[in-house]
Write an enzyme that holds these catalytic residues in place. Structure first.
Site, mmCIF file in Angstrom:
data_model
loop_
_atom_site.group_PDB
_atom_site.id
_atom_site.type_symbol
_atom_site.label_atom_id
_atom_site.label_comp_id
_atom_site.label_asym_id
_atom_site.label_seq_id
_atom_site.Cartn_x
_atom_site.Cartn_y
_atom_site.Cartn_z
ATOM 1 N N ASP A 128 0.830 -1.197 0.000
ATOM 2 C CA ASP A 128 0.000 0.000 0.000
ATOM 3 C C ASP A 128 0.871 1.256 0.000
ATOM 4 O O ASP A 128 1.630 1.492 0.934
ATOM 5 C CB ASP A 128 -0.903 0.004 1.244
ATOM 6 C CG ASP A 128 -1.774 1.246 1.315
ATOM 7 O OD1 ASP A 128 -2.956 1.154 0.949
ATOM 8 O OD2 ASP A 128 -1.282 2.310 1.751
ATOM 9 N N TYR A 152 3.217 9.973 -0.802
ATOM 10 C CA TYR A 152 4.356 9.364 -0.110
ATOM 11 C C TYR A 152 5.660 9.588 -0.879
ATOM 12 O O TYR A 152 6.743 9.483 -0.312
ATOM 13 C CB TYR A 152 4.164 7.853 0.075
ATOM 14 C CG TYR A 152 2.970 7.441 0.905
ATOM 15 C CD1 TYR A 152 2.204 8.363 1.617
ATOM 16 C CD2 TYR A 152 2.597 6.100 0.973
ATOM 17 C CE1 TYR A 152 1.110 7.965 2.357
ATOM 18 C CE2 TYR A 152 1.500 5.691 1.721
ATOM 19 C CZ TYR A 152 0.755 6.631 2.410
ATOM 20 O OH TYR A 152 -0.334 6.229 3.140
ATOM 21 N N LYS A 172 -3.031 5.976 -3.984
ATOM 22 C CA LYS A 172 -4.112 6.912 -3.666
ATOM 23 C C LYS A 172 -3.900 8.247 -4.376
ATOM 24 O O LYS A 172 -2.749 8.671 -4.559
ATOM 25 C CB LYS A 172 -4.174 7.157 -2.148
ATOM 26 C CG LYS A 172 -4.113 5.886 -1.313
ATOM 27 C CD LYS A 172 -3.952 6.182 0.168
ATOM 28 C CE LYS A 172 -3.606 4.926 0.948
ATOM 29 N NZ LYS A 172 -2.181 4.576 0.873
ATOM 30 N N HIS A 192 -7.619 9.713 -1.174
ATOM 31 C CA HIS A 192 -6.836 9.732 0.066
ATOM 32 C C HIS A 192 -7.556 10.402 1.241
ATOM 33 O O HIS A 192 -7.514 9.910 2.369
ATOM 34 C CB HIS A 192 -5.487 10.423 -0.185
ATOM 35 C CG HIS A 192 -4.397 9.945 0.708
ATOM 36 N ND1 HIS A 192 -3.079 9.904 0.334
ATOM 37 C CD2 HIS A 192 -4.430 9.471 1.979
ATOM 38 C CE1 HIS A 192 -2.344 9.424 1.341
ATOM 39 N NE2 HIS A 192 -3.145 9.161 2.343
#
Length: 275
Positions: free
Chosen positions: A49, A54, A79, A112
């Site tokens: 994930d 990120y 996401k 998200h």
């Protein structure tokens, strides 16, 4: 049946999603995320994930390609970030993520956060991606009940997953009941309370079951029917987090962990998040 890392839950569209996966929030792009993901996959993890925000999708993709495991045996989630929400911008964001990951398709794509005035438009883009076959399942993250009710009022595809902060201090029971009623699979991020596991009850249960506090919490998730994605960059912790299929918590002990709930968040409240 919870047997091992290959054990799955069937989502509302029939797609099989692993019960336990590796989360890579705050894992640095480059060697750190590459080695973490590659080790996890080689150890037997089937689910990874990540998220656009990120900043590590390229490293995740490289580890997937070089793992030696066939793509169809893995379940990859990413996401769309808040700044990219909206119909056209979401479609572009998906394509950017797909290219960074180096994948032909994704297994799960999530909104998200529920950005006001935008998440319904974003959802329409996810529905298009789903209907086009670019992603096998679509869902949301950090949605409260009222966000889900708003989305369900006029969506064409019911979200398959709602990924939320969930741990012994934030059990999210009311939300879980609602998700179960709507056939939305709940998934826990930050299941290990960002390492704040020095809790007397968890210490007691750790000794009782001869497992770490982290393993106790992850097993609690699984027995509650919640998909969980603990993050770690340490090889032995990645392995340790996966070794939760060889024991079972008693009903009484699950209830005792439930009683730790304090509605305490380590992350932002979706209703008050500064987007």
């Amino acid at each position: 049946m919870l047997k091992d890392l290959r054990s799955t839950t069937r989502l509302n569209n029939g797609v099989e999603m692993p019960w336990l996966g590796l989360g890579v929030f705050k894992v640095k792009e480059g060697e750190e995320v590459y080695s973490s993901v590659k080790h996890a996959i080689q150890y037997g993890y089937k689910s990874i994930d990540t998220a656009a925000v990120y900043g590590n999708e390229e490293g995740v993709g490289k580890a997937i390609r070089e793992s030696g495991i066939p793509r169809e045996q893995l379940f990859i989630t990413t996401k769309v970030w808040n700044a990219n929400q909206g119909y056209d911008s979401t479609l572009q964001a998906f394509e950017d993520s797909r290219k960074k990951l180096g994948l032909d398709y994704l297994d799960l794509y999530l909104i998200h956060w529920p950005v006001k005035e935008k998440y319904k438009e974003t959802w329409k883009a996810l529905e298009k991606l789903y209907k086009d076959g670019s992603v096998r399942a679509i869902g949301v993250s950090n949605f409260h009940i009222h966000h889900l009710q708003d989305l369900l009022a006029d969506c064409e595809v019911v979200p398959a997953v709602n990924q939320v902060e969930c741990h012994p201090q934030l059990t999210q029971k009311e939300l879980q009941v609602f998700c179960q009623e709507q056939k939305i699979q709940m998934e826990a991020w930050s299941p290990l309370m960002q390492g704040n596991l020095d809790v007397p009850l968890l210490t007691e249960l750790s000794q009782k079951y001869n497992k770490t506090a982290a393993q106790i919490v992850l097993r609690w998730d699984l027995q509650r029917g919640i998909v969980t994605i603990p993050k770690s960059i340490t090889p032995h912790r990645i392995e340790e987090n996966a070794n939760v299929f060889d024991f079972e918590l008693s009903t009484e002990d699950i209830e005792r962990i439930d009683a730790l709930n304090a509605n305490h968040r380590y992350g932002p409240d979706p209703d008050n998040f500064n987007f």
